[in-house]
Design a protein around this motif. Structure first.
Motif, PDB file in Angstrom:
ATOM      1  N   LEU A   1       0.820  -1.208   0.000  1.00  0.00           N
ATOM      2  CA  LEU A   1       0.000   0.000   0.000  1.00  0.00           C
ATOM      3  C   LEU A   1       0.854   1.259   0.000  1.00  0.00           C
ATOM      4  O   LEU A   1       0.562   2.237  -0.720  1.00  0.00           O
ATOM      5  N   ARG A   2       1.877   1.267   0.779  1.00  0.00           N
ATOM      6  CA  ARG A   2       2.743   2.458   0.829  1.00  0.00           C
ATOM      7  C   ARG A   2       3.456   2.655  -0.513  1.00  0.00           C
ATOM      8  O   ARG A   2       3.664   3.801  -0.941  1.00  0.00           O
ATOM      9  N   GLU A   3       3.822   1.559  -1.162  1.00  0.00           N
ATOM     10  CA  GLU A   3       4.444   1.674  -2.482  1.00  0.00           C
ATOM     11  C   GLU A   3       3.455   2.263  -3.471  1.00  0.00           C
ATOM     12  O   GLU A   3       3.825   3.128  -4.306  1.00  0.00           O
ATOM     13  N   THR A   4       2.183   1.859  -3.358  1.00  0.00           N
ATOM     14  CA  THR A   4       1.151   2.403  -4.256  1.00  0.00           C
ATOM     15  C   THR A   4       0.962   3.894  -4.001  1.00  0.00           C
ATOM     16  O   THR A   4       0.856   4.698  -4.954  1.00  0.00           O
ATOM     17  N   VAL A   5       0.909   4.285  -2.752  1.00  0.00           N
ATOM     18  CA  VAL A   5       0.732   5.695  -2.404  1.00  0.00           C
ATOM     19  C   VAL A   5       1.925   6.514  -2.906  1.00  0.00           C
ATOM     20  O   VAL A   5       1.771   7.632  -3.428  1.00  0.00           O
ATOM     21  N   ARG A   6       3.100   5.951  -2.775  1.00  0.00           N
ATOM     22  CA  ARG A   6       4.293   6.671  -3.248  1.00  0.00           C
ATOM     23  C   ARG A   6       4.224   6.880  -4.752  1.00  0.00           C
ATOM     24  O   ARG A   6       4.581   7.956  -5.276  1.00  0.00           O
ATOM     25  N   LYS A   7       3.734   5.881  -5.441  1.00  0.00           N
ATOM     26  CA  LYS A   7       3.633   6.000  -6.893  1.00  0.00           C
ATOM     27  C   LYS A   7       2.588   7.030  -7.297  1.00  0.00           C
ATOM     28  O   LYS A   7       2.662   7.616  -8.370  1.00  0.00           O
ATOM     29  N   LEU A   8       1.582   7.212  -6.404  1.00  0.00           N
ATOM     30  CA  LEU A   8       0.562   8.216  -6.703  1.00  0.00           C
ATOM     31  C   LEU A   8       1.130   9.636  -6.574  1.00  0.00           C
ATOM     32  O   LEU A   8       0.523  10.583  -7.065  1.00  0.00           O
ATOM     33  N   GLY A   9       2.223   9.757  -5.861  1.00  0.00           N
ATOM     34  CA  GLY A   9       2.838  11.086  -5.747  1.00  0.00           C
ATOM     35  C   GLY A   9       2.860  11.620  -4.343  1.00  0.00           C
ATOM     36  O   GLY A   9       3.235  12.781  -4.117  1.00  0.00           O
ATOM     37  N   VAL A  10       2.463  10.819  -3.401  1.00  0.00           N
ATOM     38  CA  VAL A  10       2.490  11.273  -2.010  1.00  0.00           C
ATOM     39  C   VAL A  10       3.926  11.095  -1.527  1.00  0.00           C
ATOM     40  O   VAL A  10       4.434   9.972  -1.420  1.00  0.00           O
ATOM     41  N   ILE A  11       4.551  12.233  -1.237  1.00  0.00           N
ATOM     42  CA  ILE A  11       5.950  12.136  -0.847  1.00  0.00           C
ATOM     43  C   ILE A  11       6.178  12.593   0.580  1.00  0.00           C
ATOM     44  O   ILE A  11       7.178  12.254   1.216  1.00  0.00           O
ATOM     45  N   ASP A  12       5.260  13.371   1.096  1.00  0.00           N
ATOM     46  CA  ASP A  12       5.422  13.892   2.453  1.00  0.00           C
ATOM     47  C   ASP A  12       4.901  12.844   3.448  1.00  0.00           C
ATOM     48  O   ASP A  12       3.877  12.197   3.232  1.00  0.00           O
ATOM     49  N   SER A  13       5.610  12.700   4.547  1.00  0.00           N
ATOM     50  CA  SER A  13       5.196  11.696   5.550  1.00  0.00           C
ATOM     51  C   SER A  13       5.553  12.197   6.938  1.00  0.00           C
ATOM     52  O   SER A  13       6.442  13.045   7.098  1.00  0.00           O
ATOM     53  N   GLU A  14       4.839  11.624   7.919  1.00  0.00           N
ATOM     54  CA  GLU A  14       5.062  12.058   9.301  1.00  0.00           C
ATOM     55  C   GLU A  14       4.590  10.930  10.235  1.00  0.00           C
ATOM     56  O   GLU A  14       3.554  10.300  10.034  1.00  0.00           O
ATOM     57  N   ARG A  15       5.399  10.675  11.293  1.00  0.00           N
ATOM     58  CA  ARG A  15       4.997   9.662  12.280  1.00  0.00           C
ATOM     59  C   ARG A  15       3.862  10.219  13.126  1.00  0.00           C
ATOM     60  O   ARG A  15       3.865  11.378  13.511  1.00  0.00           O
ATOM     61  N   MET A  16       2.921   9.337  13.453  1.00  0.00           N
ATOM     62  CA  MET A  16       1.751   9.765  14.205  1.00  0.00           C
ATOM     63  C   MET A  16       1.329   8.643  15.161  1.00  0.00           C
ATOM     64  O   MET A  16       1.238   7.481  14.785  1.00  0.00           O
ATOM     65  N   ASP A  17       1.110   9.015  16.399  1.00  0.00           N
ATOM     66  CA  ASP A  17       0.655   8.027  17.384  1.00  0.00           C
ATOM     67  C   ASP A  17      -0.863   7.905  17.303  1.00  0.00           C
ATOM     68  O   ASP A  17      -1.609   8.616  17.982  1.00  0.00           O
ATOM     69  N   PHE A  18      -1.316   7.053  16.422  1.00  0.00           N
ATOM     70  CA  PHE A  18      -2.762   6.899  16.197  1.00  0.00           C
ATOM     71  C   PHE A  18      -3.506   6.447  17.461  1.00  0.00           C
ATOM     72  O   PHE A  18      -4.657   6.808  17.674  1.00  0.00           O
ATOM     73  N   GLU A  19      -2.811   5.670  18.286  1.00  0.00           N
ATOM     74  CA  GLU A  19      -3.506   5.105  19.445  1.00  0.00           C
ATOM     75  C   GLU A  19      -3.910   6.160  20.456  1.00  0.00           C
ATOM     76  O   GLU A  19      -4.759   5.909  21.324  1.00  0.00           O
TER      77      GLU A  19
ATOM     78  N   VAL B   1      -7.279   6.627  -1.002  1.00  0.00           N
ATOM     79  CA  VAL B   1      -6.530   7.892  -1.086  1.00  0.00           C
ATOM     80  C   VAL B   1      -7.279   8.889  -1.967  1.00  0.00           C
ATOM     81  O   VAL B   1      -7.388  10.089  -1.648  1.00  0.00           O
ATOM     82  N   LYS B   2      -7.852   8.412  -3.028  1.00  0.00           N
ATOM     83  CA  LYS B   2      -8.498   9.301  -3.996  1.00  0.00           C
ATOM     84  C   LYS B   2      -9.811   9.879  -3.478  1.00  0.00           C
ATOM     85  O   LYS B   2     -10.371  10.771  -4.087  1.00  0.00           O
ATOM     86  N   GLU B   3     -10.308   9.300  -2.376  1.00  0.00           N
ATOM     87  CA  GLU B   3     -11.605   9.753  -1.856  1.00  0.00           C
ATOM     88  C   GLU B   3     -11.457  10.908  -0.859  1.00  0.00           C
ATOM     89  O   GLU B   3     -12.466  11.396  -0.349  1.00  0.00           O
ATOM     90  N   LEU B   4     -10.198  11.363  -0.608  1.00  0.00           N
ATOM     91  CA  LEU B   4      -9.995  12.368   0.441  1.00  0.00           C
ATOM     92  C   LEU B   4     -10.477  13.754  -0.019  1.00  0.00           C
ATOM     93  O   LEU B   4     -11.352  14.351   0.604  1.00  0.00           O
ATOM     94  N   CYS B   5      -9.910  14.227  -1.105  1.00  0.00           N
ATOM     95  CA  CYS B   5     -10.302  15.541  -1.626  1.00  0.00           C
ATOM     96  C   CYS B   5      -9.815  15.649  -3.081  1.00  0.00           C
ATOM     97  O   CYS B   5      -9.235  14.694  -3.602  1.00  0.00           O
ATOM     98  N   SER B   6     -10.023  16.812  -3.653  1.00  0.00           N
ATOM     99  CA  SER B   6      -9.647  16.992  -5.061  1.00  0.00           C
ATOM    100  C   SER B   6      -8.249  17.556  -5.226  1.00  0.00           C
ATOM    101  O   SER B   6      -7.798  17.827  -6.347  1.00  0.00           O
ATOM    102  N   CYS B   7      -7.543  17.731  -4.124  1.00  0.00           N
ATOM    103  CA  CYS B   7      -6.185  18.262  -4.208  1.00  0.00           C
ATOM    104  C   CYS B   7      -5.265  17.242  -4.864  1.00  0.00           C
ATOM    105  O   CYS B   7      -5.486  16.033  -4.774  1.00  0.00           O
ATOM    106  N   PRO B   8      -4.205  17.740  -5.511  1.00  0.00           N
ATOM    107  CA  PRO B   8      -3.247  16.799  -6.118  1.00  0.00           C
ATOM    108  C   PRO B   8      -2.523  16.003  -5.022  1.00  0.00           C
ATOM    109  O   PRO B   8      -2.348  16.485  -3.901  1.00  0.00           O
ATOM    110  N   PRO B   9      -2.109  14.793  -5.343  1.00  0.00           N
ATOM    111  CA  PRO B   9      -1.515  13.900  -4.333  1.00  0.00           C
ATOM    112  C   PRO B   9      -0.256  14.460  -3.669  1.00  0.00           C
ATOM    113  O   PRO B   9       0.030  14.116  -2.519  1.00  0.00           O
ATOM    114  N   TYR B  10       0.441  15.305  -4.347  1.00  0.00           N
ATOM    115  CA  TYR B  10       1.684  15.766  -3.722  1.00  0.00           C
ATOM    116  C   TYR B  10       1.404  16.640  -2.514  1.00  0.00           C
ATOM    117  O   TYR B  10       2.293  16.903  -1.715  1.00  0.00           O
ATOM    118  N   LYS B  11       0.111  17.124  -2.409  1.00  0.00           N
ATOM    119  CA  LYS B  11      -0.236  17.918  -1.244  1.00  0.00           C
ATOM    120  C   LYS B  11      -0.613  17.036  -0.034  1.00  0.00           C
ATOM    121  O   LYS B  11      -0.786  17.534   1.058  1.00  0.00           O
TER     122      LYS B  11
END
Length: 1413
Positions: A608-626, A662-672
């Motif tokens: 999944l992360r490889e797919t997201v990267r290919k979509l153009g999502v390059i920014d990432s951040e650790r998050m404590d979801f719990e 990923v595509k259901e979030l908003c209409s912004c381009p993936p790099y955002k």
């Protein structure tokens, strides 16, 4: 009130019910794992705890209060709710048209409008059905009987009610709307639409009634009496026929269809939009103005196009405590069924429930206190720091694994790794039910397990579908009620819909049921749909739990939820990562399973992360979801709870999507976009490796265990069970979990040890429960089949036991025993010895042998049969008691053909034996006695019986004795000698003791009686009164001379001779003489014996006389001299015995009277008899000769007479010779003294002139002295004779004085008579001896009649014999002295005279004449 329809509910099959032992119950997860292969095939199962497991009810009853849910039963069932929704739409449609819907009746039942609408649609619609005339077909499909014009009625109802609605749905209603006839018909059922808002999940109104059963059809269904009446839709309110126009702007009201404002009285004004329509412009045109509010086609379309709100349960208006709810629930059930709640059968409640949920005609409403949080009111199970005080015995339930507060958080449950308290999953929920309150078809959140415990109350009925059929159930429900899923795609997750199990089973969905009673658990397995209802007031508690085997299903469930866009209760990935972070303390089985699940998670995340990267999502951040609440980290598209990663955008802060959307979030381009992640992939791999290391240490151990457990044959030879012990020790050292594999290893090791122990016990054969003599089975004994299986089990063990080959040998020996015993038991009559030997062999086996009981039975039978056979081999010892004993023993034996045959033979033999023994007894005791021939015949019959009959033996002995007796009698007759009395007495005695009729016995008895009578007559003749002497003593020569001192009894005894010694010829005593006479075979020998006795008598007496005379006349004074009977010294006066010459005191004896003159005196010893005259004795001898029996007394009498005759002859010779005178001349007259002249002086002078007299006493004496020895002997013998003879007196008188001539003549005549008697006697004796060989004793006459009468050459002695001829010649015997036989005709005697009178012949008359003078 309870109505069960024609299609009654058929209960599904029962689910499995488990009753664990205390050992199994100790570990709930191990037990659930054990039963899972069985129980997951049915989806649900029931567990009954051990009877003593009774946890206390710990809930605070007084503080518990809740608001239940309201459940209308016919809204729960999917197909029923579809019908209700359809009717609501129709009702709403007609309500908007200003009319009230009334459901018509056809054939006396409410018309199913839903079914009618569906069938018409399936046939192509109203126009097609009318065209093809299919109304009759539709009526038949609806269940109406054909041939009653029902189709036309149905068509009319469809056309009036349903067709306008369908035209509206199709769009034609926008152009026109057909209105039905508005005539009122009160006979139809007025349909009241369901209050839709009340069925929605909103707050109830204050007027919401409590849960009660609605009144059936009261005031709702109005049945029409006939089918022919019209069914119409009636307007609710009266309205004017037309709408009056306003006084101003009248031209504004024009018909929208025709554009004209004419015919204002026919213009209709819409109550929704105020548009106007001519009634005749509508299609079809309306005949009248509607009475109620009317909506135009546009408003109608707009109103009906509103979406239907989702169905849910509403809350009741009342808050209940446990007590008040129970009172309401019990009152409802008892009122509904009209009987006490505890008496209503569960089957009846079940059928009624499914009837109610399937009807649209009855509205039954109940209330259900479901999903009550135990955290708020307390669990029904005891918990630590709870408010309920527990006794020491109840504290064990605090930590019990079956306490639902403990089960979800136990080490074996993966839910323990979820930190949040999830109500219903980690914390139990409470359920308070009443009759008919139900829980709809559903599966547990995350497809987890669930467990439900019924604390108390009436049963809860469950239905379950196994997990493998979950999608099948969903498809069937979507197929049968698709309308419900249109508005609610996740309908089955809402727990608001049920469907009849019979319907599901019809569509091949496997359904199982059970009744959960108080104190029982029900467990549901992953993805197992379940539903049910309560039978009455009860209290239950439920919670979820997840085992290790659930983990793959849990991940599969999350994927399923994502597709359904359903919320997750918890994050599955979060739980896995938490478990991985504690790998070092994790259960190794859990670690192994988590490692496999984590590997799948990492691979998916990496892709999944490889797919997201290919979509153009390059920014990432650790998050404590719990750290975020679940509702703030859900994907806005699929509602899944994000943990591993998510995508966010700055344009929509706070919103997230999962990497799938990923595509259901908003209409912004993936790099955002920005990738939020919890762990990097580099973080995940070490976590997985830690799990792997933990699992591998276990895996290596598990591999060794598996290799050991699955050892092949070639490896097993060296695999001793010590290897298994080492593996167990390793698991304890490395703290491996107590999982299935370890438990299996322990079990196998324990099995091996137990097998070794049992095998050793079997080999030792020393079980304490086995008894040699007992026939029962030991409690712990194995059967042969179990032994065979045990040996197979030993060989199947993954290890080798030293006892295995030995036990195999034991099995072979047992099987050999079985074969041998089977062969032996198949024989008709097996040997008892063989059976005993085989039984002795069986004692070596500590195995239950089913043949033993039969063998013991057959052994008893064989022993009995052999005993019977042995007894029958020797019939002489087979007694009646033996037969009875054998029969008694045989009765107690088990039935068997050989035994029964032997019993029959034995019984028959006993019957025959008893019969003949009784018969023999009766024959022996019969009076009169039976003949010898008849008894001999009976003996022959008895001898044929192979048994010992005591009475038969006695009978046989009697017959033999009778034959011997008859033989002895015959021998006696044939012998020729005169029979001896002792022999006759012995024969009579024997004959009397023989119980046989003996013809000769009466004759012998008569003969013996005659002899006894003769002896009595002789005794009366000879013996004095009270004589101390016997007849034989008197008649025989004296043997006791000089033996006065001896006791007479001793002298009279017969002295038996010592055996082997020769008989003595000395006759020293009477017994010797008597024995000699008895043993003498002939009279001649007896006479010789008596002659010898006479000589001894004479000698002894002579000596005794001399001794006595010498004693008395001896000049020597003898101080010890004793005389007389008293044996005292001589004393005057005394008297001297003529015979023995002994002196006696006159005071001691009876002396003759002085007046009688001088007489010869004999002492008591010498006077032995009455001395009868010869005339009295001769008849005795004659009668004895007639009797013809020899006896000692007879011989003695004969000898005495012969001696007397001899003495007479000598006396006669002496008297006639003249020698006696010379003796008389020599006797001095001075020597004779009379008794009264005797004096001492004269005595002395008579004795001797020169000698001095030794006694100065007077001696009265009359003795003769100075006679010659010949005369002296003659005189002495005269006194010895026991006969009175005139010659004796004559002799004494001659000696004293001269006899007269008359006396001499008398003596001569008597002498001649005696000589004749003896001559005849001798001649007859000689004749008897000569004829002994040809004559025997007579059979019909007495012995006295035995003469020559039976001789063919017999001659009549008559002088003039006529010599008569013929077959029968009568004879008569002389009763005189000759005893001769004469022809009766020759002597002139008639037969009557011969019988009645004595006959004496001429000769005897002449001879006897002198003696009769």
């Amino acid at each position: 009130r309870v109505q069960v329809g024609p299609a009654a509910f058929l209960p599904p099959p029962e689910c499995p019910v488990f009753e664990p032992s205390w050992e199994e119950f100790a570990d709930p997860f191990a037990f659930i794992h054990k039963i899972r292969p069985i129980a997951e095939q049915t989806g649900i199962c029931k567990v009954r705890p051990p009877p003593d497991w009774q946890p206390p009810f710990a809930c605070d009853v007084d503080k518990l209060h809740f608001t239940p849910r309201i459940q209308r039963l016919n809204e729960l069932e999917a197909q029923t709710r579809v019908k209700l929704n359809f009717l609501d739409q129709i009702a709403k449609y007609w309500e908007l048209q200003g009319s009230t819907l009334k459901i018509p009746h056809v054939e006396r039942k409410i018309l199913d409008l839903f079914q009618l609408n569906k069938l018409v649609a399936e046939e192509g619609g109203f126009a097609v059905v009318c065209k093809d005339r299919k109304w009759t077909k539709i009526a038949t499909k609806m269940g109406f009987a054909p041939g009653k014009a029902v189709g036309s009625h149905i068509r009319g109802h469809y056309e009036r009610i349903l067709n306008p609605y369908n035209l509206f749905l199709s769009g034609d209603s926008l152009r026109c709307l057909q209105k039905p006839n508005l005539n009122t018909d009160t006979k139809d059922k007025e349909y009241k639409p369901h209050d839709i808002p009340q069925r929605q999940s909103v707050q109830p109104s204050e007027t919401c009634p409590p849960a009660r059963r609605a009144k059936q059809m009261k005031g709702i269904l109005k049945q029409e009496p006939t089918e022919k009446k019209e069914h119409i839709i009636e307007s609710e309110k009266e309205k004017p026929k037309s709408r009056s126009k306003k006084t101003t702007n009248v031209d504004l009201y024009v018909c929208l269809l025709c554009g004209s404002g004419n015919d204002e009285d026919r213009l209709l004004l819409c109550d929704g939009c105020d548009d106007s329509y001519h009634t005749f412009c509508l299609i079809p045109p309306l005949h009248d103005v509607p009475k109620g509010d009317w909506r135009c086609p546009k408003c109608l379309a707009q109103e009906c196009s509103k979406p239907q709100e989702a169905f849910g349960f509403e809350q009741a208006a009342r808050d209940y405590t446990l007590r008040t709810f129970g009172e309401m629930a019990d009152a409802f059930k008892s009122d509904y069924f009209n009987m006490p709640v505890h008496m209503v059968p569960t089957e009846l409640v079940e059928k009624e429930f499914w009837r109610l949920v399937s009807t649209i005609e009855e509205d039954v409403t109940v209330e259900y206190g479901a999903d009550i949080a135990s955290k708020e009111f307390g669990s029904g199970f005891p918990v630590r720091d709870g408010k309920i005080k527990l006794s020491p015995e109840e504290e064990e339930y605090l930590d019990s694994g079956w306490n639902l507060n403990n089960m979800p958080v136990m080490e074996q449950s993966v839910l323990a790794h979820i930190t949040a308290d999830i109500c219903g999953m980690k914390l139990p929920w409470l359920y308070v039910g009443m009759c008919f309150s139900s829980f709809c078809w559903h599966i547990e959140d995350h497809w987890s397990y669930s467990i439900n415990y019924l604390h108390w109350g009436e049963p809860k009925t469950w239905y379950g579908v196994p997990g493998y059929a979950a999608e099948q159930l969903e498809n069937v429900m979507k197929k049968l009620a698709p309308e419900l899923f249109v508005s609610q795609p996740d309908l089955l997750h809402q727990l608001v819909t049920i469907m009849n199990p019979n319907t599901l089973m019809t569509h091949e969905v496997p359904v199982y049921r059970t009744n959960q009673c108080a104190g029982e658990f029900v467990i549901t397995f992953p993805r197992a749909y379940h539903s049910g209802f309560n039978q009455g007031f009860n209290f239950a508690e439920a919670v979820n739990f997840c085992t290790v085997d659930w983990l793959p299903l849990g991940r599969q469930c999350v994927e399923h939820y994502r597709l359904l866009h359903r919320y997750c209760v918890f994050s599955h990935d979060e739980m896995i990562c938490k478990m991985a972070s504690k790998a070092d303390v994790l259960d190794v089985v859990v670690a192994s399973t988590v490692q496999k699940d984590m590997a799948i998670m990492i691979e998916d995340e990496k892709a999944l992360r490889e797919t997201v990267r290919k979509l153009g999502v390059i920014d990432s951040e650790r998050m404590d979801f719990e750290l975020l609440p679940d509702d703030e980290r859900q994907c806005i598209k699929c509602k899944t709870t994000c943990f591993m990663s998510a995508i966010s955008c700055s344009c929509k802060p706070g919103l997230l999507v999962c990497l799938h959307h990923v595509k259901e979030l908003c209409s912004c381009p993936p790099y955002k976009y920005k990738l939020r992640y919890r762990y990097t992939l580099d973080d995940l791999y070490p976590m997985m490796n830690a799990l792997k290391l933990r699992a591998e240490s276990y895996n290596e151990w598990a591999l060794n265990v598996n290799e050991a457990l699955e050892a092949k044959i070639n490896k097993k030879k060296s695999m001793w069970y010590t290897v298994f012990k080492a593996l167990i020790e390793e698991s304890e050292m490395k703290k491996f979990p107590d999982n299935d594999l370890l438990r299996h290893l322990r079990l196998v090791t324990q099995d091996a040890e137990k097998c070794a122990s049992v095998a050793q016990q079997l080999l030792n054969g020393k079980r304490q429960t086995r008894y040699r003599s007992g026939g029962g089975k030991s409690q712990n004994q194995l059967t042969v089949n179990e032994l065979r299986q045990f040996v197979t089990q030993l060989y199947a063990l993954p290890c080798v036991l030293s006892q295995t080959p030995l036990l195999k040998d034991l099995l072979n020996r047992v099987e050999d025993f079985q074969q041998h015993s089977q062969k032996l038991l198949s024989e008709e009559m097996p040997s008892a010895a063989e059976l005993q030997d085989l039984l002795d062999v069986s004692f070596e086996f500590d195995v239950e042998l089913p043949q033993l009981a039969e063998m013991r039975t057959r052994l008893e039978q064989a022993r009995w049969l052999e005993e019977v056979q042995q007894a029958c081999l020797d019939p002489s010892s087979l007694t009646l008691d033996d037969m009875r004993r054998l029969i008694d023993l045989g009765v107690g034996l088990a039935p068997y053909s050989a035994v029964e045959k032997a019993m029959a033979r034995l019984q028959e033999l006993l019957t025959v034996s008893e019969h003949w023994d009784d018969k023999a007894k009766s024959l022996l005791k019969a009076r009169p006695r039976h003949s010898l021939n008849s008894l001999a015949t009976a003996v022959k019959e008895i001898e044929e019986i192979p048994a010992y009959l005591p009475n038969g033996v006695a009978l046989k002995d009697s017959v033999q004795r009778a034959r011997d007796w008859l033989q002895d009698v015959e021998a006696l007759q044939v012998g020729g000698r005169v029979p001896v009395l002792d022999t006759l007495i012995e024969l009579v005695t024997r004959g009397r003791s023989i119980p046989v009729h003996l013809n000769s016995l009466p004759r012998l008895e008569l003969l013996v009686a005659e002899v006894q009578a003769w002896k009595e007559c002789a005794a009366n003749t000879f013996l004095t009164e009270n004589s101390p002497y016997s007849l034989l003593e008197v008649l025989c020569p004296r043997c006791d001379i000089g033996l006065w001192g001896l006791k007479r009894k001793q002298r009279k005894f017969k002295e038996p001779l010592p055996s082997g010694k020769k008989k003595s010829t000395k006759l020293e005593s009477l017994s010797d003489l008597e024995r000699a006479l008895s043993e003498s075979k002939e009279t001649a020998s007896a006479m010789a014996t008596l002659g010898e006795a006479r000589l001894r008598e004479m000698e002894a007496l002579q000596s005794f006389r001399l001794a006595n005379e010498g004693k008395l006349l001896s000049p020597v004074q003898d101080v010890e001299l004793k005389v007389c009977l008293c044996q005292k010294a001589p004393a005057a006066p005394m008297i001297q015995c003529e015979l023995c010459r002994d002196a006696f005191h006159t005071s001691c004896v009876v002396v003759p009277s002085i007046s009688q003159g001088p007489r010869i005196w004999l002492c008591p010893h010498c006077r032995r008899s009455e001395k009868p005259p010869l005339e009295k004795i001769l008849p005795l001898l004659a009668s004895l000769q007639r009797i013809r029996v020899r006896l000692p007394e007879g011989d003695a009498l004969r000898y005495m007479i012969e001696r007397t005759v001899n003495w007479q002859h000598r006396a006669q010779q002496l008297l006639s010779s003249g020698n006696l005178r010379s003796v008389q001349d020599r006797v001095g007259s001075g020597l004779w003294y009379s008794r009264w002249q005797a004096s001492k002086l004269s005595l002395c002078q008579s004795a001797s002139v020169e000698s001095k007299c030794p006694y100065e006493t007077f001696l009265i004496v009359l003795t003769l002295t100075g006679v010659s020895p010949e005369v002296n002997e003659l005189l002495m013998e005269a006194q010895l004779l026991q006969v009175s003879l005139p010659e004796i007196q004559e002799l004494y008188q001659t000696l004293l004085a001269k006899p007269t001539p008359a006396q001499e003549g008398l003596s001569s005549d008597r002498w001649d008579r005696v000589k004749k008697i003896f001559k005849l006697e001798r001649e007859r004796s000689y004749e008897l001896v000569r004829s002994a060989e040809t004559h025997s004793l007579p059979s019909d006459t007495s012995y006295s009649e035995q003469e020559d009468s039976e001789d063919e050459d017999a001659i009549c002695p008559a002088v003039s014999c006529l010599q008569p001829e013929g077959d029968e010649v009568d004879w008569v015997q002389c009763d005189g002295s000759c005893n001769q036989w004469f022809h009766q005709v020759c002597v002139g005697v008639s037969p009557e005279m011969a019988e009645k009178e004595d006959y004496i012949c001429v000769r005897c008359t002449v001879k006897d004449a002198p003696s009769r003078k």
